[in-house]
Scaffold this active site. Structure first.
Site, PDB file in Angstrom:
ATOM      1  N   TRP A  49      51.919 -51.811  63.417  1.00 58.93           N
ATOM      2  CA  TRP A  49      53.325 -51.674  63.022  1.00 58.93           C
ATOM      3  C   TRP A  49      53.449 -51.605  61.508  1.00 58.93           C
ATOM      4  CZ3 TRP A  49      56.714 -54.064  59.792  1.00 58.93           C
ATOM      5  CH2 TRP A  49      58.066 -53.714  59.920  1.00 58.93           C
ATOM      6  N   TYR A  86      54.837 -48.454  59.304  1.00 58.32           N
ATOM      7  CA  TYR A  86      56.039 -48.682  58.495  1.00 58.32           C
ATOM      8  C   TYR A  86      55.788 -48.295  57.043  1.00 58.32           C
ATOM      9  CZ  TYR A  86      60.290 -51.104  56.941  1.00 58.32           C
ATOM     10  OH  TYR A  86      61.518 -51.411  56.411  1.00 58.32           O
ATOM     11  N   ASP A 102      57.272 -51.358  67.517  1.00 57.65           N
ATOM     12  CA  ASP A 102      58.476 -52.027  67.017  1.00 57.65           C
ATOM     13  C   ASP A 102      59.355 -52.454  68.191  1.00 57.65           C
ATOM     14  OD1 ASP A 102      60.380 -52.386  64.492  1.00 57.65           O
ATOM     15  OD2 ASP A 102      61.583 -51.535  66.108  1.00 57.65           O
TER      16      ASP A 102
END
Length: 310
Positions: free
Chosen positions: A238, A242, A258
């Site tokens: 994640w 990101y 997410d």
């Protein structure tokens, strides 16, 4: 820092540009003391090539342009700063082309219609962003903001005679954060260790994460950057996706694990509860999956009347 020194320039963009939602996104994640959203303007303390200053960005009242003002000694680097700010505020995006592509999907069409000028907010620094991502693990956006504020006071540097009280702190450098005393700061010991391990890796140059732009790198080099970041303790998929979305400007990055995104997809198709199945479903969003993520996050934020996701 002198407030007499100031340079302004304009960055054109293709309309529409949803400035209100860009500011909402930044405001919900602003680092206390470093960044602030005031009167429709984004403001933060900056340093460029050793020169300090303040960055202010606002939307032009009439033209399809953002107005950028650099105050202080950093104003002497306005020409070099312009492309960096342009990337941070996603002014080069083509919202019509992105919208047409995403609107082919029945799930996304109403979201694109509701927010046709939605942008992919970037970051001043990939290091700052990954620090926030680590600090924000398993806590709310609000709690992460509180912790980041503590980090700034503990390891950052206050700017003397700064004209803007809300942005009077310099974000900690990798070296400063690596060597800071973070005892009793409010984070689990393993997370502190991961944070300072990242800071040491960046400070030493072992894991370069800034100055990476997906559009300017071969696919193999971008994959290597992802792998190097993922190899650090406390960094998961994640976080890597990101950072790729917001700092490295990979418009096809997608943080498939997410929780908000997974819940949003499962709500549309209850048979899709696991990330692998969801990744298959979202392939049609390529090459703009990062914008699709923004639309899904934005839908939740609109419903909640605040900030959710990202």
């Amino acid at each position: 820092m002198s407030t007499v020194l100031a340079v302004s320039f304009e960055l054109p963009f293709k309309a529409p540009y949803d400035w209100t939602r860009v500011l909402r996104f930044f405001a919900g994640r602003a680092t206390p003391g470093v960044e602030a959203i005031e009167d429709g303007t984004y403001r933060r303390a900056i340093e460029w090539d050793g020169a300090s200053g303040t960055l202010c960005v606002a939307r032009h009242a009439r033209k399809h342009r953002l107005v950028v003002t650099i105050e202080g000694d950093a104003s002497g680097y306005a020409e070099a700063l312009a492309p960096h700010v342009a990337t941070m505020f996603d002014v080069d995006a083509d919202p019509a082309a992105i919208g047409r592509h995403l609107a082919r999907d029945a799930w996304l069409a109403p979201l694109v219609e509701a927010a046709p000028g939605l942008r992919l907010p970037g970051a001043w620094s990939a290091f700052e962003l990954v620090v926030r991502a680590i600090v924000g693990q398993q806590v709310s956006v609000k709690a992460a903001t509180t912790l980041i504020g503590r980090l700034v006071v503990r390891a950052g540097r206050r700017i003397d005679d700064h004209p803007h009280p809300g942005t009077a702190w310099r974000f900690p450098s990798p070296a400063a954060l690596a060597n800071a005393d973070l005892a009793q700061i409010g984070m689990p010991g393993k997370r502190v260790a991961a944070l300072q391990g990242l800071a040491r890796a960046v400070a030493s140059g072992a894991v370069p994460i800034d100055d990476i732009h997906a559009a300017r790198l071969p696919a193999a080099a971008l994959a290597d950057a992802r792998a190097a970041l993922l190899a650090l303790p406390g960094i998961g998929p994640w976080t890597v996706e990101y950072i790729a979305m917001r700092a490295w400007r990979d418009v096809d990055a997608f943080p498939s694990t997410d929780l908000v995104l997974m819940q949003s997809i499962a709500a549309r198709d209850p048979s899709l509860t696991r990330a692998p199945a969801q990744r298959v479903r979202t392939r049609t969003w390529r090459p703009y999956r990062a914008y699709a993520a923004m639309h899904l996050w934005n839908e939740i934020a609109d419903r909640a009347g605040g900030v959710r996701g990202g």
